[in-house]
Enzyme design. Structure first.
Site, mmCIF file in Angstrom:
data_model
loop_
_atom_site.group_PDB
_atom_site.id
_atom_site.type_symbol
_atom_site.label_atom_id
_atom_site.label_comp_id
_atom_site.label_asym_id
_atom_site.label_seq_id
_atom_site.Cartn_x
_atom_site.Cartn_y
_atom_site.Cartn_z
ATOM 1 N N LYS A 137 -21.091 18.390 8.402
ATOM 2 C CA LYS A 137 -20.102 18.787 9.407
ATOM 3 C C LYS A 137 -19.765 17.665 10.376
ATOM 4 O O LYS A 137 -18.645 17.600 10.885
ATOM 5 C CB LYS A 137 -20.596 20.021 10.177
ATOM 6 C CG LYS A 137 -19.544 20.628 11.095
ATOM 7 C CD LYS A 137 -18.296 21.003 10.315
ATOM 8 C CE LYS A 137 -17.219 21.568 11.232
ATOM 9 N NZ LYS A 137 -15.978 21.816 10.510
ATOM 10 N N SER A 186 0.826 -1.193 0.000
ATOM 11 C CA SER A 186 0.000 0.000 0.000
ATOM 12 C C SER A 186 0.869 1.256 0.000
ATOM 13 O O SER A 186 1.679 1.449 -0.889
ATOM 14 C CB SER A 186 -0.955 -0.051 1.194
ATOM 15 O OG SER A 186 -2.137 0.672 0.930
#
Length: 266
Positions: free
Chosen positions: A144, A92
């Site tokens: 949010k 990765s």
């Protein structure tokens, strides 16, 4: 190796999970040390290193930190060549860093690849109900409190996070195409799968099967066109702290592949 020689190679390490968090519990803050060492060579190279041997043992980790290190290696490699030696794994984000170097060696039993991005969002809603705990969120916009673990994710939120992950994955793949232009079957292999070293070699994701010593010999003889006896090695091997030594003494021998736990990571 030539103790009094003026030709020097810097040996650097990337060990464990890639994270921006600074922790000295195990005595090995390898991400910070690697970044600082690469920056020093890029900015001044006051010690006049001719090449860098990068030893990687890492399952990957935080996306932005991995990208920062990879781009730093890539910006260096024209002036100070970097050869990577993969140990147990360079997967990765760690593979992204390896791919930025001039040449990659891997042991036959190394794991690499895992070109992908993952984001984990926990949900504690049912646990909170059992405990009789409730939460009230006051927010300025609908996104949010994205990832709030105490409520269900909305379809809009899930679609938005999926878009972020796909964008990050595209950046990852494009970087590999830039640094490894001869890689083949990348669209198929960049689905997050872990690759054994032979498969990675067959698809040009690494350059050669070999040990750390093989990587060092290649750097000196094939890239720097020198003799091993003419070079000295500055080894930055980390010294494990007391806690890590204690844990290692009591750890059973296992073959494992660990994945990091960042919110969004390579």
């Amino acid at each position: 190796m030539g103790i009094f020689s003026g030709k020097k190679i810097l040996k650097l390490y990337l060990n464990g999970e890639i994270t921006s968090n600074v922790s000295k519990l195990n005595g090995d803050d390898s991400v910070r040390k690697l970044k600082n060492s690469l920056l020093e060579v890029k900015q001044t190279n006051k010690d006049n290193y001719k090449g860098i041997l990068l030893k990687i043992n890492s399952p990957g980790g935080a996306a932005a930190t991995s990208e920062e290190l990879a781009k730093l290696v890539f910006s260096l490699r024209q002036d100070v060549p970097v050869v990577t030696s993969i140990g147990d794994s360079a997967c990765s984000g760690a593979y992204m860093i390896a791919a930025a170097s001039n040449y990659i060696f891997a042991n036959v039993l190394s794991w690499t690849g895992s070109i992908g991005v993952i984001m984990g969002v926990p949900n504690y809603q049912e646990l909170a109900k059992k405990l009789g705990v409730s939460f009230k969120t006051i927010k300025s916009g609908k996104m949010k409190d994205l990832g709030n673990p105490f409520r269900e994710m909305t379809p809009d939120e899930e679609n938005y996070l999926e878009t972020l992950v796909k964008q990050a994955h595209a950046e990852f793949v494009n970087f590999i195409k830039l640094t490894r232009p001869n890689a083949i079957n990348l669209d198929e292999l960049a689905d997050g799968r872990v690759l054994d070293a032979r498969t990675a070699l067959e698809n040009n994701l690494i350059d050669k099967l070999g040990t750390e010593d093989d990587a060092l010999t290649y750097l000196i003889t094939e890239i720097l066109h020198g003799n091993e006896k003419d070079f000295t090695i500055t080894d930055t091997a980390p010294k494990p702290g007391f806690l890590k030594r204690l844990l290692d003494m009591n750890s059973p021998i296992t073959i494992k592949f660990e994945l990091p736990n960042d919110f969004q990571r390579f």
